[in-house]
Design an enzyme around this catalytic site. Structure first.
Site, PDB file in Angstrom:
ATOM      1  N   GLU A  36       0.812  -1.249   0.047  1.00  0.00           N
ATOM      2  CA  GLU A  36      -0.022   0.070  -0.042  1.00  0.00           C
ATOM      3  C   GLU A  36       0.699   1.065   0.019  1.00  0.00           C
ATOM      4  OE1 GLU A  36      -3.227   0.016   3.008  1.00  0.00           O
ATOM      5  OE2 GLU A  36      -3.892  -1.584   2.283  1.00  0.00           O
ATOM      6  N   HIS A  98      -5.163   6.821  -0.991  1.00  0.00           N
ATOM      7  CA  HIS A  98      -4.683   5.516  -0.521  1.00  0.00           C
ATOM      8  C   HIS A  98      -4.505   4.834  -1.707  1.00  0.00           C
ATOM      9  CE1 HIS A  98      -5.870   5.376   4.028  1.00  0.00           C
ATOM     10  NE2 HIS A  98      -4.887   6.262   3.610  1.00  0.00           N
ATOM     11  N   HIS A 100      -4.964   0.641  -2.453  1.00  0.00           N
ATOM     12  CA  HIS A 100      -5.488  -0.703  -1.898  1.00  0.00           C
ATOM     13  C   HIS A 100      -5.050  -1.737  -2.959  1.00  0.00           C
ATOM     14  CE1 HIS A 100      -8.617   1.203   1.199  1.00  0.00           C
ATOM     15  NE2 HIS A 100      -7.222   1.506   1.712  1.00  0.00           N
ATOM     16  N   ASP A 111      -9.201   2.911   7.845  1.00  0.00           N
ATOM     17  CA  ASP A 111      -9.337   4.455   7.341  1.00  0.00           C
ATOM     18  C   ASP A 111     -10.524   5.043   7.689  1.00  0.00           C
ATOM     19  OD1 ASP A 111      -7.224   3.478   5.338  1.00  0.00           O
ATOM     20  OD2 ASP A 111      -8.975   2.739   3.898  1.00  0.00           O
TER      21      ASP A 111
HETATM   22 ZN   LIG Z   1      -6.753   2.725   3.193  1.00  0.00          ZN
END
Ligand SMILES: [Zn+2]
Length: 163
Positions: A36, A98, A100, A111
């Site tokens: 990530e 972000h 993922h 989150d």
């Molecule tokens: Zn996240």
């Protein structure tokens, strides 16, 4: 390059982001795969406040830490960057993005907790932060989900509009 618009169901609030910025996010994701990554998004609101215009997406600060299913964004250098964006362009913190990998474009429990914390943290001056979530892998298609966390802890999903 064009701009991509995300709207909530009532079309009362939108996020506008240049395609080149989305591609920059995907590029950073590819570099990070299979781990990530993330960063912050900077920009401004339209004068009637119903549209967030994302102008800058940062990479992960050097003190960030990540694994295949987790990411802790660091803070190193961000304050300087935000000060500069404010001084030179009148832009400010809008939220986070972000990656993922192999996940779904929806916020994790972690989150949600983090975004609600940011919403309440006066240092961010951002009661309704945005979260953009990139999903995909170097061999798959990429998509970007967009969410807003409201001050009363509601989470709103925005949909990408047809070009
Ligand atoms: Zn996240």
């Amino acid at each position: 390059m064009g701009k991509i618009l995300y709207l909530d169901e009532k079309e009362s609030f939108g996020i506008e982001i240049e395609e080149s910025k989305i591609n920059a996010i995907y590029h950073m994701c590819k570099e990070s795969f299979p781990k990530e990554t993330g960063g912050i998004i900077i920009g401004k609101y339209s004068s009637n406040l119903n549209r967030a215009e994302v102008k800058i997406v940062t990479g992960a600060p050097v003190d960030s830490k990540c694994g295949r299913t987790w990411f802790h964004r660091g803070t190193k250098g961000l304050q300087e960057l935000l000060d500069e964006a404010w001084d030179k362009k009148g832009m400010y913190y809008l939220g986070e993005w972000h990656y993922h990998p192999g996940g779904t474009p929806s916020p994790s429990i972690h989150d949600i907790v983090e975004m609600n914390k940011i919403s309440k943290n006066n240092a961010y001056h951002c009661p309704e932060p945005i979260l953009l979530i990139a999903v995909g892998s170097p061999i798959n298609n990429w998509t970007l989900g967009a969410f807003i966390f409201t001050a009363n802890k509601k989470q709103i999903t925005l949909k990408q509009q047809n070009e």
